[in-house]
Design an enzyme around this catalytic site. Structure first.
Site, mmCIF file in Angstrom:
data_model
loop_
_atom_site.group_PDB
_atom_site.id
_atom_site.type_symbol
_atom_site.label_atom_id
_atom_site.label_comp_id
_atom_site.label_asym_id
_atom_site.label_seq_id
_atom_site.Cartn_x
_atom_site.Cartn_y
_atom_site.Cartn_z
ATOM 1 C CB CYS A 273 9.410 -7.572 8.601
ATOM 2 S SG CYS A 273 10.847 -7.538 7.516
ATOM 3 C CB ALA A 275 6.638 -7.148 15.490
ATOM 4 N N GLY A 278 0.171 -9.608 12.606
ATOM 5 C CA GLY A 278 -1.092 -9.702 11.859
ATOM 6 C C GLY A 278 -1.021 -10.792 10.793
ATOM 7 C CE LYS A 279 0.779 -7.884 5.806
ATOM 8 N NZ LYS A 279 1.103 -6.831 6.788
ATOM 9 C CB CYS A 393 1.727 -0.671 4.658
ATOM 10 S SG CYS A 393 2.931 -0.240 5.910
HETATM 11 C C1 LIG Z 1 5.331 -3.352 8.410
HETATM 12 S S1 LIG Z 1 5.876 -3.900 9.972
HETATM 13 C C2 LIG Z 1 5.408 -5.591 9.915
HETATM 14 C C3 LIG Z 1 3.946 -5.842 10.163
HETATM 15 C C4 LIG Z 1 3.639 -7.311 10.367
HETATM 16 N N1 LIG Z 1 4.132 -8.131 9.269
HETATM 17 C C5 LIG Z 1 2.164 -7.577 10.542
HETATM 18 O O1 LIG Z 1 1.498 -7.976 9.580
HETATM 19 O O2 LIG Z 1 1.666 -7.400 11.658
HETATM 20 C C6 LIG Z 1 7.592 -3.997 9.728
HETATM 21 C C7 LIG Z 1 8.353 -4.695 10.826
HETATM 22 O O3 LIG Z 1 9.696 -4.841 10.376
HETATM 23 C C8 LIG Z 1 10.517 -4.823 11.510
HETATM 24 N N2 LIG Z 1 11.907 -4.597 11.066
HETATM 25 C C9 LIG Z 1 12.577 -3.416 10.970
HETATM 26 N N3 LIG Z 1 13.840 -3.648 10.568
HETATM 27 C C10 LIG Z 1 13.956 -4.982 10.412
HETATM 28 C C11 LIG Z 1 15.040 -5.837 10.065
HETATM 29 N N4 LIG Z 1 16.241 -5.337 9.765
HETATM 30 N N5 LIG Z 1 14.817 -7.166 10.040
HETATM 31 C C12 LIG Z 1 13.583 -7.686 10.312
HETATM 32 N N6 LIG Z 1 12.533 -6.922 10.659
HETATM 33 C C13 LIG Z 1 12.724 -5.588 10.706
HETATM 34 C C14 LIG Z 1 9.927 -3.729 12.374
HETATM 35 O O4 LIG Z 1 10.335 -3.877 13.727
HETATM 36 C C15 LIG Z 1 8.430 -3.951 12.164
HETATM 37 O O5 LIG Z 1 7.924 -4.732 13.197
#
Ligand SMILES: C[S@@+](CC[C@H](N)C(=O)[O-])C[C@H]1O[C@@H](n2cnc3c(N)ncnc32)[C@H](O)[C@@H]1O
Length: 457
Positions: A273, A275, A278-279, A393
């Site tokens: 996941c 976007a 950051g990680k 988070c």
């Molecule tokens: C908490 S954010 C991730 C932050 C990211 N890891 C960072 O550190 O910048 C959660 C992400 O999960 C994605 N997401 C939502 N549903 C998902 C799915 N079914 N499979 C994978 N990613 C998903 C969202 O689009 C979002 O970008």
């Protein structure tokens, strides 16, 4: 006084009305950034060039002012709503209610004379054909507020939602989960967030970077092995080494994830996941990896690409759903998987103040189900001997231990591995899974939950 174009301001009334437009959209379900963007794209007649804006729309100074008005209202919305309920004999139309709320938020925490704020709010109503007929109502309620301010505020502060500026179900959930510290958690969640950076300590030491920062006129303090909290935010381009990728914006709690995964050069890693990255970028600063960054949101995944480009890093960007690996997985196992799952975002509410008003109590169970499902879908992709880090988070318990407990019940082969981290050198190593929003000497982070799972060889 001559003002540069970016400093030109529309009349306060115009800014209040545009902020009210954003609040109305927020009340209808939009996120604050989306609501602000939509409201500022159609600034209305008052924001014409003659009123101190560019022909193309609001000046940067007015845009900043609108953002500030809307964001202050969102942080005080519980109080504003409770006050409106006392001031209004019956609820006005949503547009008028929003204008009343943004104005009350300004009067509760004044930055200019009350009379100016009220006069400008009335002008804003008169300038809008849909609100004009309610200008008298707005005038009467705002002037009553000014006359009875202390008594009204004291009376409504008895109501939890007005006292804490959170929905009651949110307050109840935090109180039940953290009976000793719920008030501190809500207070922290209401604070203005700091600008926290991750320093690429492979390229520059924290001390050396802080000294470059002070030469650039800034100051900051170390709040994690690679984390620096600035004492006052600076534009990113003014941060020393920003263009060369020496620093990135990332909360100190979020910075725990990549080191926990214990990566080594050559590993195949899935950031499920990813976007806005950051990680992902942190992982790639720690080792040279064969990394797949997955996200179903193409626009958000493009931001991962932008971040990788700024830092000179490479990863495979894949638009895909972590719940459906068959649609994108090439069959090769991953030695490390990060599942930074979509969640209520209750731990980062100081950075996203609108989240509290958009969530519903039932969202906790919905996210929890999806998080457990995601772990189950990704587990088969983990190589024997591999590690999977689950993170959210969130401070809501439903998105933490119960998700892992459910997963462990249905995956008896999985091992629960210990978590060890320290925010400061010499500080005792910690092994808790749940972090809550905290600020203070040498410590400043949002709320996160972490759990590490291992697959036997
Ligand atoms: C908490 S954010 C991730 C932050 C990211 N890891 C960072 O550190 O910048 C959660 C992400 O999960 C994605 N997401 C939502 N549903 C998902 C799915 N079914 N499979 C994978 N990613 C998903 C969202 O689009 C979002 O970008």
């Amino acid at each position: 006084m001559t003002r540069r174009p970016g400093e030109q301001r529309a009349a306060l009334g115009a800014e209040l009305r545009i902020a009210a437009g954003a609040l109305e959209r927020l009340a209808a379900g939009a996120s604050l950034p989306a609501a602000l963007e939509a409201a500022m794209a159609r600034p209305g007649r008052d924001a014409s060039p003659g009123a101190g804006t560019h022909a193309a729309g609001l000046s940067p100074a007015s845009r900043a002012a609108v953002r500030d008005i809307a964001s202050r209202t969102v942080r005080a919305w519980g109080l504003c709503r409770a006050l409106s309920a006392r001031l209004n004999q019956r609820p006005p139309a949503p547009a008028m209610l929003a204008l009343q709320h943004v104005t009350l938020a300004q009067l509760i925490d004044p930055v200019r004379p009350d009379a100016t704020t009220v006069d400008q709010a009335i002008e804003a109503a008169k300038a809008d054909p849909d609100l004009r007929h309610g200008a008298g109502f707005l005038n009467a309620t705002l002037r009553r507020f000014l006359r009875e301010r202390d008594a009204l505020v004291a009376a409504v502060r008895e109501e939890p939602a007005a006292r804490w500026n959170f929905p009651e179900w949110w307050i109840d959930t935090v109180r039940e989960a953290y009976p000793e510290s719920w008030q501190a958690i809500l207070e922290e969640s209401n604070r203005e967030p700091p600008l926290t950076l991750r320093v690429n300590t492979g390229l520059v030491s924290i001390e050396a970077w802080l000294s470059r920062l002070s030469q650039a006129g800034g100051t900051g303090v170390q709040v994690g092995p690679q984390a620096v909290r600035l004492d006052a935010a600076l534009p990113l381009e003014r941060l020393p080494g920003w263009a060369e990728g020496l620093v990135s914006v990332q909360d100190a709690g979020a910075q725990l994830a990549a080191p926990l995964l214990d990566v080594a050069d050559g590993m195949r890693v899935l950031d499920a996941c990813a976007a806005p990255g950051g990680k992902t970028t942190h992982l790639l600063e720690l080792a040279t990896l064969d990394l797949v960054a997955l996200d179903p949101d193409e626009a958000r995944l493009a931001r991962v690409g932008d971040n990788l480009a700024r830092l000179g890093q490479r990863a495979s960007l894949v638009v895909g759903d972590a719940l459906r690996p068959a649609e994108w997985h090439d069959g090769q196992a991953f030695e490390r998987i990060l599942v930074d799952a979509p969640c209520t975002a209750s731990g980062i509410v100081r950075r996203q103040p609108d989240v509290r008003w958009r969530r519903r109590r039932r969202d906790m169970a919905t996210f929890s189900d999806r998080q457990a499902e995601m772990l189950g879908a990704l587990w088969p992709l983990l190589a024997p001997g591999g590690k999977l880090l689950y993170s959210t988070c969130s401070v809501f318990p439903a998105e933490g231990e119960p998700v892992i407990a459910r997963f462990m019940r249905s995956h008896p082969d999985a091992l629960r591995l210990p978590l060890v981290w320290a925010f400061a050198p010499g500080e005792g190593r910690e092994a808790v899974s749940q972090l809550v929003p905290t600020s203070g000497a040498g410590r400043d982070h949002d709320g996160f939950y972490y759990a590490m799972l291992g697959k036997p060889d």
